[in-house]
Each structure stands twice: as C-alpha cells, then as structure tokens.
Design a protein around this motif. Structure first.
Motif, PDB file in Angstrom:
ATOM      1  N   SER A 120       0.845  -1.193   0.000  1.00 63.15           N
ATOM      2  CA  SER A 120       0.000   0.000   0.000  1.00 63.15           C
ATOM      3  C   SER A 120       0.880   1.244   0.000  1.00 63.15           C
ATOM      4  N   PHE A 121       0.237   2.393  -0.135  1.00 68.62           N
ATOM      5  CA  PHE A 121       0.892   3.701  -0.045  1.00 68.62           C
ATOM      6  C   PHE A 121       0.589   4.190   1.357  1.00 68.62           C
ATOM      7  N   PHE A 122       1.603   4.361   2.197  1.00 69.86           N
ATOM      8  CA  PHE A 122       1.404   4.500   3.634  1.00 69.86           C
ATOM      9  C   PHE A 122       2.307   5.568   4.242  1.00 69.86           C
ATOM     10  N   GLY A 123       1.784   6.267   5.270  1.00 68.16           N
ATOM     11  CA  GLY A 123       2.577   7.204   6.057  1.00 68.16           C
ATOM     12  C   GLY A 123       2.020   7.295   7.463  1.00 68.16           C
ATOM     13  N   MET A 124       2.870   7.706   8.422  1.00 66.60           N
ATOM     14  CA  MET A 124       2.465   7.785   9.818  1.00 66.60           C
ATOM     15  C   MET A 124       3.116   9.019  10.445  1.00 66.60           C
ATOM     16  N   PHE A 125       2.354   9.703  11.335  1.00 66.66           N
ATOM     17  CA  PHE A 125       2.848  10.954  11.902  1.00 66.66           C
ATOM     18  C   PHE A 125       2.051  11.338  13.137  1.00 66.66           C
ATOM     19  N   ARG A 126       2.553  12.364  13.829  1.00 67.78           N
ATOM     20  CA  ARG A 126       1.852  13.003  14.941  1.00 67.78           C
ATOM     21  C   ARG A 126       1.573  14.438  14.489  1.00 67.78           C
ATOM     22  N   ASP A 127       0.293  14.851  14.546  1.00 61.27           N
ATOM     23  CA  ASP A 127      -0.026  16.209  14.106  1.00 61.27           C
ATOM     24  C   ASP A 127       0.391  17.239  15.163  1.00 61.27           C
ATOM     25  N   LYS A 128       0.202  18.513  14.842  1.00 65.58           N
ATOM     26  CA  LYS A 128       0.656  19.581  15.736  1.00 65.58           C
ATOM     27  C   LYS A 128      -0.105  19.622  17.056  1.00 65.58           C
TER      28      LYS A 128
END
Length: 145
Positions: A120-128
């Motif tokens: 898959s096309f995937f990303g992970m993060f913590r927003d502001k």
C-alpha cells in the motif's frame, strides 16, 4: 457493517484542532456544543471554560471524528503519550498524499508517505496537536482498512 468513529480529548484547543482537521478533510461540523450550553446551577461551569468544547463532530465520509476539551477539574490529557492512532483509508494515492500533507503541517513525520512493504501507499505521523495518525491507500482494497 459497524463504523468506528474516533473521539479525541484535548486540553482546551479542541476547536482549533477541529478547524484544522476541517481544513484538510472539508465538510461541515455536525455538532458543536460548548460547556456553557450545558451549565446548570447544580453543575456550574467555570467562566474561563464556558466557551470550551464539550462535544464537536466532523463527518468524514461515512465516519465521524469527534472530540472535546477536558475540563480542568478532570485533569489534563498527556499530549505526549503514545495514544492509539487514527487510521485513514484513502480512496486514491492523490487523496492519501493530500491528507498526509495537510495533517502533517506543524507536526512530526514518523514514516513518510511511500510504498509500503505490504503493497500500500502509507505514512504515519503526529499532528501539531499531538494526535497520531496513519494514512493509507491500498489499491487492492480501495477505501477500506
């Protein structure tokens, strides 16, 4: 099939965060209730918390993202804890990129958007606001987790 609708607690900036989420996902709020709207003599609301959010709801597709400010008398939310992540299943690679780019503004990227080992096309993060997100587009399962 049941829907899963995430609910997020904030330390007084729920309205700001939800306006940010609305700017990325679009749509209109289904509900905004402030603490002052529910104030009764038996349960008075502190004046400095009267305009804080008791409940806010933003429909996103068939789901609803909900949240509130936690009143000071109930303690604080640990914004640096490792909370559960909100998973967004996009319907296209372009939509995944747009959501990822929008929500990472001012946040910190843990895994950049890219092709994943599982296809898959995937990303992970913590927003502001300290909320953790995963954005995914799986061409084999368009729009589903």
């Amino acid at each position: 099939m049941a829907l899963i609708n995430p609910h997020i607690n904030f330390n007084g900036n729920a309205e700001e965060a939800f306006n940010f989420y609305k700017s990325v996902f679009g749509g209109e709020f289904a509900n905004i209730t402030r603490f002052k709207d529910l104030s009764i003599p038996e349960n008075p609301i502190a004046e400095h918390e009267a305009n804080k959010i008791m409940h806010i709801a933003l429909p996103i597709g068939k789901n609803v993202l909900m949240g509130n400010d936690v009143p000071e008398r109930m303690g604080r939310v640990n914004e640096n804890e490792n909370r559960s992540k909100i998973a967004v299943s996009a319907e296209s690679k372009e939509e995944a990129d747009r959501i990822f780019t929008g929500l990472t503004d001012g946040g910190s990227i843990e895994v950049p958007m890219n092709e994943s080992p599982w296809g898959s096309f995937f990303g992970m993060f913590r927003d502001k606001y300290g909320i953790e997100w995963m954005v995914d587009f799986d061409p084999k399962h368009k729009g589903t987790v």
